[in-house]
Design a protein around this motif. Structure first.
Motif, PDB file in Angstrom:
ATOM      1  N   LYS A 138      33.363  47.391  48.958  1.00  0.00           N
ATOM      2  CA  LYS A 138      32.862  45.544  47.509  1.00  0.00           C
ATOM      3  C   LYS A 138      34.650  45.646  47.393  1.00  0.00           C
ATOM      4  CE  LYS A 138      29.133  48.088  46.391  1.00  0.00           C
ATOM      5  NZ  LYS A 138      28.407  49.242  45.117  1.00  0.00           N
ATOM      6  N   LYS A 139      35.489  46.050  47.702  1.00  0.00           N
ATOM      7  CA  LYS A 139      37.110  45.786  47.096  1.00  0.00           C
ATOM      8  C   LYS A 139      37.730  45.040  47.973  1.00  0.00           C
ATOM      9  CE  LYS A 139      36.851  49.694  44.119  1.00  0.00           C
ATOM     10  NZ  LYS A 139      36.632  48.576  42.076  1.00  0.00           N
ATOM     11  N   THR A 140      36.758  44.350  48.016  1.00  0.00           N
ATOM     12  CA  THR A 140      37.788  42.612  48.558  1.00  0.00           C
ATOM     13  C   THR A 140      38.817  42.590  48.068  1.00  0.00           C
ATOM     14  OG1 THR A 140      36.211  40.870  47.434  1.00  0.00           O
ATOM     15  CG2 THR A 140      35.249  41.780  49.680  1.00  0.00           C
ATOM     16  N   LEU A 141      38.919  40.929  48.233  1.00  0.00           N
ATOM     17  CA  LEU A 141      40.333  40.701  48.259  1.00  0.00           C
ATOM     18  C   LEU A 141      40.409  39.205  46.539  1.00  0.00           C
ATOM     19  CD1 LEU A 141      43.707  39.483  48.396  1.00  0.00           C
ATOM     20  CD2 LEU A 141      43.269  38.017  50.028  1.00  0.00           C
ATOM     21  N   GLN A 142      39.123  38.936  46.919  1.00  0.00           N
ATOM     22  CA  GLN A 142      38.735  38.257  46.035  1.00  0.00           C
ATOM     23  C   GLN A 142      38.216  39.132  44.350  1.00  0.00           C
ATOM     24  OE1 GLN A 142      37.790  34.703  45.412  1.00  0.00           O
ATOM     25  NE2 GLN A 142      38.160  35.644  43.466  1.00  0.00           N
ATOM     26  N   ALA A 143      37.441  40.835  44.675  1.00  0.00           N
ATOM     27  CA  ALA A 143      37.316  41.365  43.723  1.00  0.00           C
ATOM     28  C   ALA A 143      39.083  41.995  43.130  1.00  0.00           C
ATOM     29  CB  ALA A 143      37.247  43.352  44.523  1.00  0.00           C
ATOM     30  N   LEU A 144      40.150  42.320  44.639  1.00  0.00           N
ATOM     31  CA  LEU A 144      41.620  42.975  43.509  1.00  0.00           C
ATOM     32  C   LEU A 144      41.985  41.130  43.003  1.00  0.00           C
ATOM     33  CD1 LEU A 144      43.770  44.052  44.301  1.00  0.00           C
ATOM     34  CD2 LEU A 144      44.387  43.584  45.986  1.00  0.00           C
ATOM     35  N   TYR A 162      43.602  31.588  33.413  1.00  0.00           N
ATOM     36  CA  TYR A 162      42.601  30.445  34.503  1.00  0.00           C
ATOM     37  C   TYR A 162      43.556  29.542  35.529  1.00  0.00           C
ATOM     38  CZ  TYR A 162      41.159  25.300  35.072  1.00  0.00           C
ATOM     39  OH  TYR A 162      40.792  24.404  35.112  1.00  0.00           O
ATOM     40  N   ASP A 163      44.484  30.130  35.519  1.00  0.00           N
ATOM     41  CA  ASP A 163      45.941  29.774  36.710  1.00  0.00           C
ATOM     42  C   ASP A 163      45.644  30.005  37.838  1.00  0.00           C
ATOM     43  OD1 ASP A 163      47.493  27.541  37.606  1.00  0.00           O
ATOM     44  OD2 ASP A 163      48.953  29.409  37.288  1.00  0.00           O
ATOM     45  N   VAL A 164      45.378  31.699  37.482  1.00  0.00           N
ATOM     46  CA  VAL A 164      45.362  32.715  39.176  1.00  0.00           C
ATOM     47  C   VAL A 164      43.742  32.952  39.409  1.00  0.00           C
ATOM     48  CG1 VAL A 164      44.840  34.475  39.570  1.00  0.00           C
ATOM     49  CG2 VAL A 164      46.308  34.659  37.713  1.00  0.00           C
ATOM     50  N   GLU A 165      42.727  32.197  38.410  1.00  0.00           N
ATOM     51  CA  GLU A 165      41.940  31.879  39.364  1.00  0.00           C
ATOM     52  C   GLU A 165      41.538  30.296  39.955  1.00  0.00           C
ATOM     53  OE1 GLU A 165      38.414  33.403  36.404  1.00  0.00           O
ATOM     54  OE2 GLU A 165      39.748  32.292  35.371  1.00  0.00           O
ATOM     55  N   ASN A 166      42.302  29.493  39.438  1.00  0.00           N
ATOM     56  CA  ASN A 166      42.156  28.048  39.710  1.00  0.00           C
ATOM     57  C   ASN A 166      42.834  28.231  41.233  1.00  0.00           C
ATOM     58  OD1 ASN A 166      41.413  25.467  40.135  1.00  0.00           O
ATOM     59  ND2 ASN A 166      44.022  25.250  39.933  1.00  0.00           N
ATOM     60  N   MET A 167      44.231  29.285  41.551  1.00  0.00           N
ATOM     61  CA  MET A 167      45.028  29.260  42.740  1.00  0.00           C
ATOM     62  C   MET A 167      44.001  29.552  43.720  1.00  0.00           C
ATOM     63  SD  MET A 167      48.796  29.463  41.987  1.00  0.00           S
ATOM     64  CE  MET A 167      50.135  27.996  41.179  1.00  0.00           C
ATOM     65  N   VAL A 168      43.787  30.785  43.314  1.00  0.00           N
ATOM     66  CA  VAL A 168      42.561  31.909  44.287  1.00  0.00           C
ATOM     67  C   VAL A 168      40.886  30.964  44.723  1.00  0.00           C
ATOM     68  CG1 VAL A 168      40.813  33.442  44.386  1.00  0.00           C
ATOM     69  CG2 VAL A 168      43.249  33.300  43.300  1.00  0.00           C
ATOM     70  N   GLN A 169      40.750  30.378  44.175  1.00  0.00           N
ATOM     71  CA  GLN A 169      39.960  29.431  44.126  1.00  0.00           C
ATOM     72  C   GLN A 169      40.231  27.731  45.403  1.00  0.00           C
ATOM     73  OE1 GLN A 169      36.770  30.269  43.845  1.00  0.00           O
ATOM     74  NE2 GLN A 169      36.278  27.736  45.158  1.00  0.00           N
ATOM     75  N   ASN A 170      41.230  27.295  44.857  1.00  0.00           N
ATOM     76  CA  ASN A 170      41.784  26.297  45.711  1.00  0.00           C
ATOM     77  C   ASN A 170      42.883  26.590  47.004  1.00  0.00           C
ATOM     78  OD1 ASN A 170      40.599  24.710  43.847  1.00  0.00           O
ATOM     79  ND2 ASN A 170      42.042  24.602  42.959  1.00  0.00           N
ATOM     80  N   HIS A 171      43.740  27.857  46.892  1.00  0.00           N
ATOM     81  CA  HIS A 171      44.047  27.933  48.460  1.00  0.00           C
ATOM     82  C   HIS A 171      44.375  29.461  49.081  1.00  0.00           C
ATOM     83  CE1 HIS A 171      46.150  24.716  46.360  1.00  0.00           C
ATOM     84  NE2 HIS A 171      46.788  25.430  45.296  1.00  0.00           N
ATOM     85  N   ILE A 172      42.725  30.272  48.693  1.00  0.00           N
ATOM     86  CA  ILE A 172      42.742  31.192  49.330  1.00  0.00           C
ATOM     87  C   ILE A 172      41.324  31.276  49.439  1.00  0.00           C
ATOM     88  CG2 ILE A 172      42.206  34.024  49.284  1.00  0.00           C
ATOM     89  CD1 ILE A 172      44.875  34.290  46.897  1.00  0.00           C
ATOM     90  N   ALA A 173      40.388  31.512  48.219  1.00  0.00           N
ATOM     91  CA  ALA A 173      38.860  31.445  49.069  1.00  0.00           C
ATOM     92  C   ALA A 173      38.227  29.689  49.769  1.00  0.00           C
ATOM     93  CB  ALA A 173      38.071  30.964  47.577  1.00  0.00           C
ATOM     94  N   LYS A 174      38.352  28.492  49.537  1.00  0.00           N
ATOM     95  CA  LYS A 174      38.314  28.009  49.691  1.00  0.00           C
ATOM     96  C   LYS A 174      38.779  27.691  51.607  1.00  0.00           C
ATOM     97  CE  LYS A 174      36.991  25.095  46.522  1.00  0.00           C
ATOM     98  NZ  LYS A 174      37.704  23.704  45.522  1.00  0.00           N
TER      99      LYS A 174
END
Length: 249
Positions: A138-144, A162-174
């Motif tokens: 459960k301790k994924t990179l997303q969770a981290l 908000y900036d971190v959430e946005n960057m993670v979504q656009n440049h890691i998650a997607k």
């Protein structure tokens, strides 16, 4: 039709030999006269099975209650073998183990009770390891990264969160869905480099150097947070339990 009953034939007193064991008949039990009978006895039993027969070692002793107890000498690995092999016991190996059990008896240790305690301890350790493994999944990179966002929000840094959430979504998650959902402990410096290469690599048409620097900084901060979360009273609960051993960046 009558029912056939196997009568156990028992002999005692003589030290066991390979030849004596080989000559045993199904249902026969031999005692090893090489073992002092003062605190437990070593015996071997030849038992009939559906596919043939097996010879297995027994340890017979009198417990603290005064009752006679019989147990397999070494649990599932109590079968006899004339030669050393894993999961079996030769005569010499059986004697050595029997003497250890006798020594324990002389100090008040019940062999069967001790074996149950050891078994319970192993089972508990295995259950703990399995539970930890499930938790780590459960301790994924997303969770981290989410934990890092939690820490920023707790400090009143909503804009940075908000900036971190946005960057993670656009440049890691997607672009890297498998990586973001993998265990944080499995993330390597090379993985981080792959993420950043997408932003500033030689094959990237429009370089995003500032974004790459910020994302690298955010990831490094997230890993640092989790590494010290166990001892940091200000760290959010979501940052605990990642079991990380290295920093990123």
């Amino acid at each position: 039709m009558g029912t056939s009953v196997t009568t156990l034939k028992r002999t005692v007193g003589k030290p066991l030999t390979v030849a004596a064991v080989a000559a045993m008949k199904p249902g026969q039990v031999l005692s090893d006269g090489a073992i002092d009978t003062g605190a437990g006895r070593l015996k071997i039993r030849k038992r009939q099975t559906k596919t043939g027969s097996v010879s297995e070692w027994l340890f017979i002793y009198w417990g603290s209650t005064g009752k006679r107890a019989t147990m397999l000498l070494n649990g599932k690995a109590s079968r006899y073998s004339p030669k050393v092999q894993e999961g079996f016991l030769t005569i010499a190996e059986a004697r050595l183990l029997a003497r250890k059990l006798q020594a324990g008896l002389q100090t008040g240790v019940d062999p069967a009770a001790q074996r149950e305690l050891e078994k319970a301890s192993v089972q508990k350790a295995q259950a703990t390891a399995v539970a930890k493994l499930h938790e780590l999944k459960k301790k994924t990179l997303q969770a981290l990264m989410d934990a890092y966002v939690d820490s920023l929000k707790a400090k009143g840094k909503a804009r940075s969160a908000y900036d971190v959430e946005n960057m993670v979504q656009n440049h890691i998650a997607k672009p890297f869905p498998e990586l973001v959902s993998s265990s944080a402990t499995a993330v390597t410096a090379r993985d981080v480099s792959t993420i950043l290469t997408r932003l500033v690599g030689p094959d990237t048409a429009t370089k995003k150097g500032r974004t790459a620097l910020k994302l690298r900084s955010y990831m490094a901060a997230a890993f640092k947070l989790a590494l010290g979360a166990e001892l940091d009273p200000m760290a959010p609960a979501s940052a605990i339990g990642f079991d990380l051993t290295m920093k990123i960046g």
